[in-house]
Design a protein around this motif. Structure first.
Motif, PDB file in Angstrom:
ATOM      1  N   GLN A   1       0.822  -1.207   0.000  1.00  0.00           N
ATOM      2  CA  GLN A   1       0.000   0.000   0.000  1.00  0.00           C
ATOM      3  C   GLN A   1       0.859   1.261   0.000  1.00  0.00           C
ATOM      4  OE1 GLN A   1      -2.562  -0.487   3.397  1.00  0.00           O
ATOM      5  NE2 GLN A   1      -4.003  -1.815   2.304  1.00  0.00           N
ATOM      6  N   VAL A   2       1.953   1.229   0.774  1.00  0.00           N
ATOM      7  CA  VAL A   2       2.862   2.384   0.797  1.00  0.00           C
ATOM      8  C   VAL A   2       3.463   2.606  -0.585  1.00  0.00           C
ATOM      9  CG1 VAL A   2       5.055   3.227   1.709  1.00  0.00           C
ATOM     10  CG2 VAL A   2       3.386   2.215   3.259  1.00  0.00           C
ATOM     11  N   ASN A   3       3.880   1.510  -1.228  1.00  0.00           N
ATOM     12  CA  ASN A   3       4.444   1.630  -2.574  1.00  0.00           C
ATOM     13  C   ASN A   3       3.408   2.173  -3.558  1.00  0.00           C
ATOM     14  OD1 ASN A   3       6.901   0.600  -1.712  1.00  0.00           O
ATOM     15  ND2 ASN A   3       6.366  -1.506  -2.201  1.00  0.00           N
ATOM     16  N   GLN A   4       2.163   1.702  -3.400  1.00  0.00           N
ATOM     17  CA  GLN A   4       1.100   2.172  -4.288  1.00  0.00           C
ATOM     18  C   GLN A   4       0.826   3.656  -4.064  1.00  0.00           C
ATOM     19  OE1 GLN A   4      -2.564   0.043  -3.844  1.00  0.00           O
ATOM     20  NE2 GLN A   4      -3.449   0.847  -5.724  1.00  0.00           N
ATOM     21  N   ILE A   5       0.800   4.056  -2.787  1.00  0.00           N
ATOM     22  CA  ILE A   5       0.579   5.472  -2.474  1.00  0.00           C
ATOM     23  C   ILE A   5       1.717   6.325  -3.036  1.00  0.00           C
ATOM     24  CG2 ILE A   5       0.500   7.138  -0.582  1.00  0.00           C
ATOM     25  CD1 ILE A   5      -0.984   5.002   1.062  1.00  0.00           C
ATOM     26  N   THR A   6       2.948   5.831  -2.875  1.00  0.00           N
ATOM     27  CA  THR A   6       4.105   6.565  -3.404  1.00  0.00           C
ATOM     28  C   THR A   6       4.009   6.713  -4.917  1.00  0.00           C
ATOM     29  OG1 THR A   6       5.491   5.715  -1.602  1.00  0.00           O
ATOM     30  CG2 THR A   6       6.614   6.581  -3.549  1.00  0.00           C
ATOM     31  N   GLN A   7       3.620   5.618  -5.582  1.00  0.00           N
ATOM     32  CA  GLN A   7       3.487   5.657  -7.038  1.00  0.00           C
ATOM     33  C   GLN A   7       2.393   6.631  -7.470  1.00  0.00           C
ATOM     34  OE1 GLN A   7       2.744   1.831  -8.762  1.00  0.00           O
ATOM     35  NE2 GLN A   7       2.704   2.591 -10.855  1.00  0.00           N
ATOM     36  N   LEU A   8       1.247   6.577  -6.772  1.00  0.00           N
ATOM     37  CA  LEU A   8       0.147   7.481  -7.109  1.00  0.00           C
ATOM     38  C   LEU A   8       0.527   8.936  -6.846  1.00  0.00           C
ATOM     39  CD1 LEU A   8      -2.892   5.463  -5.693  1.00  0.00           C
ATOM     40  CD2 LEU A   8      -2.285   5.803  -8.091  1.00  0.00           C
ATOM     41  N   THR A   9       1.265   9.160  -5.755  1.00  0.00           N
ATOM     42  CA  THR A   9       1.706  10.522  -5.444  1.00  0.00           C
ATOM     43  C   THR A   9       2.640  11.047  -6.531  1.00  0.00           C
ATOM     44  OG1 THR A   9       1.529  10.062  -3.065  1.00  0.00           O
ATOM     45  CG2 THR A   9       2.861  11.959  -3.731  1.00  0.00           C
TER      46      THR A   9
ATOM     47  N   ASP B   1       1.928  14.234  -8.936  1.00  0.00           N
ATOM     48  CA  ASP B   1       2.844  15.370  -9.067  1.00  0.00           C
ATOM     49  C   ASP B   1       3.209  15.611 -10.531  1.00  0.00           C
ATOM     50  OD1 ASP B   1       2.755  15.624  -6.339  1.00  0.00           O
ATOM     51  OD2 ASP B   1       4.646  14.561  -5.975  1.00  0.00           O
ATOM     52  N   LYS B   2       3.383  14.515 -11.282  1.00  0.00           N
ATOM     53  CA  LYS B   2       3.687  14.670 -12.708  1.00  0.00           C
ATOM     54  C   LYS B   2       2.530  15.334 -13.443  1.00  0.00           C
ATOM     55  CE  LYS B   2       6.880  10.757 -13.181  1.00  0.00           C
ATOM     56  NZ  LYS B   2       7.098   9.433 -13.839  1.00  0.00           N
TER      57      LYS B   2
ATOM     58  N   ALA C   1      -0.017  19.930 -15.963  1.00  0.00           N
ATOM     59  CA  ALA C   1      -1.112  20.901 -16.027  1.00  0.00           C
ATOM     60  C   ALA C   1      -0.576  22.327 -15.988  1.00  0.00           C
ATOM     61  CB  ALA C   1      -2.077  20.661 -14.864  1.00  0.00           C
ATOM     62  N   VAL C   2       0.416  22.558 -15.139  1.00  0.00           N
ATOM     63  CA  VAL C   2       1.025  23.893 -15.067  1.00  0.00           C
ATOM     64  C   VAL C   2       1.661  24.255 -16.405  1.00  0.00           C
ATOM     65  CG1 VAL C   2       2.866  25.242 -13.990  1.00  0.00           C
ATOM     66  CG2 VAL C   2       1.394  23.794 -12.575  1.00  0.00           C
ATOM     67  N   GLU C   3       2.363  23.270 -16.998  1.00  0.00           N
ATOM     68  CA  GLU C   3       2.998  23.519 -18.289  1.00  0.00           C
ATOM     69  C   GLU C   3       1.961  23.810 -19.366  1.00  0.00           C
ATOM     70  OE1 GLU C   3       5.284  20.053 -18.963  1.00  0.00           O
ATOM     71  OE2 GLU C   3       6.883  20.583 -17.545  1.00  0.00           O
ATOM     72  N   LEU C   4       0.842  23.043 -19.353  1.00  0.00           N
ATOM     73  CA  LEU C   4      -0.214  23.268 -20.344  1.00  0.00           C
ATOM     74  C   LEU C   4      -0.856  24.641 -20.167  1.00  0.00           C
ATOM     75  CD1 LEU C   4      -1.928  19.749 -20.404  1.00  0.00           C
ATOM     76  CD2 LEU C   4      -0.531  20.782 -22.203  1.00  0.00           C
ATOM     77  N   ASN C   5      -1.085  25.022 -18.913  1.00  0.00           N
ATOM     78  CA  ASN C   5      -1.663  26.348 -18.657  1.00  0.00           C
ATOM     79  C   ASN C   5      -0.733  27.449 -19.150  1.00  0.00           C
ATOM     80  OD1 ASN C   5      -3.980  25.310 -17.484  1.00  0.00           O
ATOM     81  ND2 ASN C   5      -3.106  25.297 -15.419  1.00  0.00           N
TER      82      ASN C   5
END
Length: 327
Positions: free
Chosen positions: A207-215, A219-220, A225-229
């Motif tokens: 679960q920690v690995n999954q949370i880290t991956q999702l985080t 962030d990516k 989104a910032v770059e697109l804006n």
């Protein structure tokens, strides 16, 4: 040395008693002399010689318990010796002859023989030693046969510590059996708890690995989104700039001149096209007049040919010309 001595195993212990261990039968110890028997039971003889006139049930019970304990010690020594010799014999017998040899020689079952060999492996030494010379056993606290048998349920590497911690020498058979059972149950529960803990830890790590991956993915996406804006704002700014430049061009003299030139060019092209159509129409009109005159001449000379061409001309002028002008 004379005939082998014969020892009868009385049913002195409750539960796992000595007679049950040896199939409730007589057994013979090769090389066990009458002197050895007397030596092993010397303590019992001393007790019987010291009988007092004041005989009470507690005194008698104490004497019986002492005899039971000393007999158990002797039986442990005897069981180790028998186990040693059984192990030796099993290695010498052909395959498949072991059970038959046990039955014919001692009326032993293979289960009883296995139990005796386990006693030797747990408490004896590899050397073959006669009972008169004294059996060599491992350095363990005083145990009787029944206690030693029960303690086979404890792994060899943990047995000495278990004996020392629980004062096994002073425990009854029932107490020792319960202690071994409780210990094994506790270890089983501990192992199960460790397994469950390991499973939970693995689940938690996943679960920690999954949370880290999702985080990381989140962030990516935020960065994207910032770059697109930013890109959208730049495009909007560029669009405004281009529109402003276009408006400036439209207002300039050069742009107006080009527009007027394009207009005149279109008018000239349209006029040229109209003139060509007029020219072609005049040519067609002259051709039709000539065709009509020739058809009249042909009608007098060759009516059939005249009729055929007349139909073709009419078809061309009506249907054919209509289809061509609609394309």
């Amino acid at each position: 040395m004379g005939q082998p001595s014969v020892l009868f195993l009385p049913n002195w212990t409750a539960g796992r008693n000595l007679a049950e261990t040896f199939d409730r039968k007589f057994f013979t110890l090769a090389g066990l002399s009458s002197y050895s028997m007397k030596k092993a039971l010397k303590g019992s003889a001393i007790i019987m010689n010291d009988l007092t006139t004041n005989r009470t049930p507690p005194v008698i019970a104490s004497e019986i318990n002492t005899i039971k304990y000393q007999t158990g010690k002797f039986l442990l020594t005897a069981a180790i010796e028998i186990g040693l010799r059984l192990k030796e014999a099993k290695g010498l017998l052909p395959y498949g002859e072991w059970g038959k040899w046990l039955e014919e020689s001692f009326s032993y079952s293979q289960q009883t023989a296995s139990k005796l060999m386990r006693i030797f492996e747990a408490y004896g030494t590899p050397q073959t030693v006669s009972l008169d010379a004294g059996i060599q056993v491992q350095e363990l606290p005083n145990l009787n046969y029944t206690q030693a048998l029960i303690l086979l349920g404890i792994p060899a590497e943990e047995r000495a510590e278990f004996i020392a911690e629980l004062d096994v020498e002073n425990m009854s058979t029932r107490e020792l059996e319960k202690a071994v059972k409780d210990r094994n149950q506790a270890l089983k529960e501990r192992d199960q708890a460790l397994k469950e803990k390991g499973d939970l830890q693995k689940t938690l790590d996943d679960q920690v690995n999954q949370i880290t991956q999702l985080t990381t993915e989140r962030d990516k996406l935020k960065t994207k989104a910032v770059e697109l804006n930013q890109s959208q704002r730049e495009m909007e700014t560029k669009e405004v700039q281009l529109q402003s430049e276009l408006n400036s061009i439209k207002k300039s003299t050069s742009y107006e001149d080009i527009r007027m030139m394009n207009k005149k060019l279109n008018e000239a092209q349209n006029k040229a096209c109209a003139n060509r159509v007029a020219f072609l129409y005049d040519s067609l009109d002259r051709t039709l007049k000539e065709l009509t005159a020739e058809l009249k001449n042909l009608s007098a000379k060759d009516p059939a040919t005249y009729e055929a061409y007349r139909k073709k001309v009419l078809n061309f002028l009506t249907k054919g010309l209509k289809e061509r002008t609609q394309q």
